[in-house]
Write a protein that holds these residues in place. Structure first.
Motif, PDB file in Angstrom:
ATOM      1  N   PRO A 102      44.513  44.087  38.899  1.00 13.38           N
ATOM      2  CA  PRO A 102      45.344  42.967  39.365  1.00 13.38           C
ATOM      3  C   PRO A 102      44.557  42.089  40.327  1.00 13.38           C
ATOM      4  O   PRO A 102      43.563  42.516  40.940  1.00 13.38           O
ATOM      5  CB  PRO A 102      46.503  43.668  40.095  1.00 13.38           C
ATOM      6  CG  PRO A 102      45.958  45.001  40.495  1.00 13.38           C
ATOM      7  CD  PRO A 102      44.984  45.383  39.410  1.00 13.38           C
ATOM      8  N   LYS A 103      44.998  40.838  40.477  1.00 15.57           N
ATOM      9  CA  LYS A 103      44.280  39.885  41.330  1.00 15.57           C
ATOM     10  C   LYS A 103      44.181  40.350  42.771  1.00 15.57           C
ATOM     11  O   LYS A 103      43.221  40.033  43.472  1.00 15.57           O
ATOM     12  CB  LYS A 103      44.961  38.519  41.266  1.00 15.57           C
ATOM     13  CG  LYS A 103      44.799  37.806  39.933  1.00 15.57           C
ATOM     14  CD  LYS A 103      45.419  36.415  39.977  1.00 15.57           C
ATOM     15  CE  LYS A 103      45.211  35.682  38.661  1.00 15.57           C
ATOM     16  NZ  LYS A 103      45.814  34.312  38.689  1.00 15.57           N
ATOM     17  N   SER A 104      45.190  41.127  43.223  1.00 14.72           N
ATOM     18  CA  SER A 104      45.193  41.602  44.609  1.00 14.72           C
ATOM     19  C   SER A 104      44.007  42.500  44.912  1.00 14.72           C
ATOM     20  O   SER A 104      43.630  42.661  46.075  1.00 14.72           O
ATOM     21  CB  SER A 104      46.497  42.350  44.901  1.00 14.72           C
ATOM     22  OG  SER A 104      46.635  43.466  44.031  1.00 14.72           O
TER      23      SER A 104
ATOM     24  N   LEU B 265      40.954  42.015  43.500  1.00 16.48           N
ATOM     25  CA  LEU B 265      39.732  41.314  43.126  1.00 16.48           C
ATOM     26  C   LEU B 265      39.193  40.414  44.236  1.00 16.48           C
ATOM     27  O   LEU B 265      38.227  39.683  44.012  1.00 16.48           O
ATOM     28  CB  LEU B 265      39.982  40.463  41.877  1.00 16.48           C
ATOM     29  CG  LEU B 265      40.380  41.221  40.609  1.00 16.48           C
ATOM     30  CD1 LEU B 265      40.674  40.253  39.484  1.00 16.48           C
ATOM     31  CD2 LEU B 265      39.276  42.192  40.192  1.00 16.48           C
ATOM     32  N   SER B 266      39.810  40.467  45.424  1.00 18.71           N
ATOM     33  CA  SER B 266      39.390  39.546  46.491  1.00 18.71           C
ATOM     34  C   SER B 266      38.871  40.247  47.730  1.00 18.71           C
ATOM     35  O   SER B 266      38.400  39.592  48.651  1.00 18.71           O
ATOM     36  CB  SER B 266      40.568  38.644  46.886  1.00 18.71           C
ATOM     37  OG  SER B 266      41.651  39.424  47.354  1.00 18.71           O
TER      38      SER B 266
ATOM     39  N   THR C  43      35.196  42.858  43.637  1.00 17.22           N
ATOM     40  CA  THR C  43      35.241  41.439  43.295  1.00 17.22           C
ATOM     41  C   THR C  43      34.370  41.122  42.079  1.00 17.22           C
ATOM     42  O   THR C  43      33.499  41.912  41.694  1.00 17.22           O
ATOM     43  CB  THR C  43      34.770  40.592  44.478  1.00 17.22           C
ATOM     44  OG1 THR C  43      33.374  40.862  44.720  1.00 17.22           O
ATOM     45  CG2 THR C  43      35.558  40.918  45.736  1.00 17.22           C
ATOM     46  N   GLU C  44      34.598  39.942  41.505  1.00 19.43           N
ATOM     47  CA  GLU C  44      33.801  39.485  40.364  1.00 19.43           C
ATOM     48  C   GLU C  44      32.336  39.358  40.746  1.00 19.43           C
ATOM     49  O   GLU C  44      31.439  39.690  39.951  1.00 19.43           O
ATOM     50  CB  GLU C  44      34.344  38.149  39.868  1.00 19.43           C
ATOM     51  CG  GLU C  44      33.535  37.524  38.737  1.00 19.43           C
ATOM     52  CD  GLU C  44      33.586  38.322  37.443  1.00 19.43           C
ATOM     53  OE1 GLU C  44      32.527  38.444  36.782  1.00 19.43           O
ATOM     54  OE2 GLU C  44      34.667  38.830  37.101  1.00 19.43           O
TER      55      GLU C  44
END
Length: 544
Positions: free
Chosen positions: A403-405, A407-408, A415-416
């Motif tokens: 989920p995006k949560s 990935l930051s 992270t990417e």
């Protein structure tokens, strides 16, 4: 006729008037107010001191802000609501705000109901020859109308005391039952960093933080705190995950370990099961984050110790994703400073703990496995290359499900730009310099220009790609440019270590070419500190 009940402020006003008539000091009047109003109204010591001065909350806020302004610091976020929470006992002031409250009231933390030394380590009574508060024309020492007026002598002697650090003589500082030497060392280091002074990571500092970690080990195996307090600590810990990329390692370590020390004290007694589990989770996260910072600072022994402590705490929670996160992060220690075979073992152990459910560790562990296999392939292990490529495929498959949560966050997430960095590092070690150069170039674009340390790691890996391509001079030039452009405060041990590995690889393949000597001289040259560096607002930390 019934007597009208007296209000807290009415009684406090009478006590203050009688005290001033008897020429009592403000702390003495505050003690009288607390003794008489406390049983009736639950008046706290903080509120008693404000009532003893006869001022409103807004006056106290104005005085604290004036002290910040006098020291050239940014306006604090302290307001009447927060001060009211301190007075009611719903919140406890942090070390910095407590220091300024003590400065305004001219008392010690114990006088306000808080055990322990003030962060400045100095007594808050006025120095010899300086009156505690400005006297009025009649000579009454504590007559104040509508404002708190703290005397500030021209010679700045008092401000030197406020800004002073703990020295060898602490006779004037109040005692605390559970504040150890390590707290003193950490607070002293934090003050020096805030003042912009150079800080040496010496034996005393490293010994203090290891002693703190040992204390956490002791309390974990033995363990009352409210759910609200735990909510606040969990918020703070997640905040560190966001700050990890924006704070210098040593400053971050001081902040994290001071909170780690508070969590350890909360673990001193056994909690209800659900609260104890949350407390152990906090301990695991803070200890694991400390281990990551120790990797950046180059002390792999202490890094391993903190990860062991994190494992002990995580095991208490029964949370498999958390245990997997600790294990995969621990794998970075041998990845950078030890044997890649150990890193491979820990990465695979983390995958077993993570299971089939997509999570940060489930995505990161195969990527770490791939990096370890890439290093083994570079050392001649024939079966490592295809296994590394398969591990990258597994990692990317799980990563795409996160989920995006998650990935930051560079510390507790994946992270990417970290994923691309790990892929590029693996291709570089496998000798696929074209693919490695391409992926590392993509990773470099994902980092902002302010993220100097991460960008340096990527650039050093690109230098290695050029070495594999048979261009040793270009590799050394790229590495030298990356290190020279790096601000001195970001020359962490892990970057210097990586640069030296590049130099050694060039020598192993091409011998002592002239470019090697120039590279080594540039690396050994003392860094010149920029006069515009602001210690509290710095570019990001390295995201290993």
């Amino acid at each position: 006729m019934l007597e009208t009940p007296q209000k807290e402020t009415d009684i406090a006003r009478r006590i203050r008037a009688q005290g001033l008539a008897r020429r009592k000091t403000s702390p003495q009047i505050a003690a009288d107010i607390h003794d008489q109003c406390g049983p009736l109204f639950g008046t706290s010591r903080v509120k008693a001191h404000r009532l003893a001065l006869g001022v409103a909350l807004s006056d106290l806020v104005a005085q604290v802000r004036a002290l910040y302004e006098l020291e050239g610091r940014a306006t604090p976020k302290l307001g009447e609501t927060l001060l009211s929470a301190y007075e009611s006992g719903h919140k406890r002031p942090g070390p910095e705000y407590l220091h300024y409250l003590c400065s305004v009231f001219r008392v010690e933390p114990d006088d306000l109901g808080y055990q322990g030394r003030c962060i400045c380590g100095r007594p808050h009574t006025a120095p010899p020859g300086v009156p505690p508060l400005r006297q009025n024309v009649q000579g009454d020492p504590d007559t104040l109308v509508g404002s708190v007026v703290v005397a500030m002598p021209d010679d700045r002697h008092w401000m030197n005391q406020v800004r002073g650090l703990w020295g060898p003589d602490r006779a004037g500082a109040p005692a605390c039952a559970d504040v150890g030497e390590e707290d003193i060392v950490l607070r002293r280091t934090l003050l020096q960093l805030l003042a912009g002074a150079g800080v040496a990571v010496d034996g005393q500092f490293l010994g203090a933080i290891d002693n703190l970690r040992r204390k956490m080990d002791d309390t974990l195996v033995s363990a009352t705190v409210s759910a609200t307090m735990l909510d606040q600590w969990e918020e703070t810990t997640l905040g560190y995950g966001q700050q990890y990329q924006a704070t210098l390692p040593l400053r971050m370590l001081c902040d994290v370990l001071l909170d780690f020390s508070e969590v350890r004290r909360m673990c001193g007694q056994r909690q209800p099961v659900e609260l104890q589990e949350r407390l152990c989770r906090l301990a695991a996260q803070l200890s694991g984050l400390s281990g990551l910072i120790m990797i950046n600072l180059g002390d792999h022994r202490l890094a391993r110790s903190f990860f062991r402590t994190a494992r002990t705490a995580a095991d208490e929670t029964g949370d498999r994703p958390l245990r997997a996160w600790v294990t995969v992060r621990e794998a970075l220690v041998p990845m950078y400073y030890g044997d890649p075979r150990e890193a491979l073992h820990l990465a695979r152990k983390a995958q077993d703990l993570a299971g089939r459910t997509p999570s940060v560790a489930a995505a990161m562990a195969p990527a770490v496995e791939a990096r370890a296999l890439g290093q083994l392939a570079m050392r001649g292990r024939s079966d490592a290359a295809p296994s590394a490529r398969r591990a990258l495929v597994r990692s990317r498959a799980v990563f795409d499900q996160l989920p995006k949560s998650q990935l930051s966050d560079l510390a507790f997430g994946f992270t990417e730009r970290q994923m691309s960095f790990y892929e590029g590092d693996t291709f570089t070690n496998l000798g696929d310099h074209q693919r490695g150069e391409e992926v590392l170039g993509q990773a470099l674009m994902l980092y902002s220009s302010a993220e100097r340390v991460d960008r340096t790691l990527v650039r050093l890996n690109r230098a290695t790609c050029r070495l594999h391509a048979g261009e040793p001079e270009a590799a050394l030039a790229t590495g030298q440019e990356a290190m020279v452009e790096l601000p001195p405060e970001h020359r962490s041990d892990i970057l210097v270590h990586r640069a030296r590995q590049l130099s050694a690889a060039v020598i192993a393949k091409h011998g002592e070419i002239p470019a090697v000597k120039e590279f080594q001289e540039a690396l050994a040259a003392p860094a010149v500190r920029s006069p515009t560096v602001a210690p509290a607002d710095t570019p990001p930390n390295e995201s290993v």
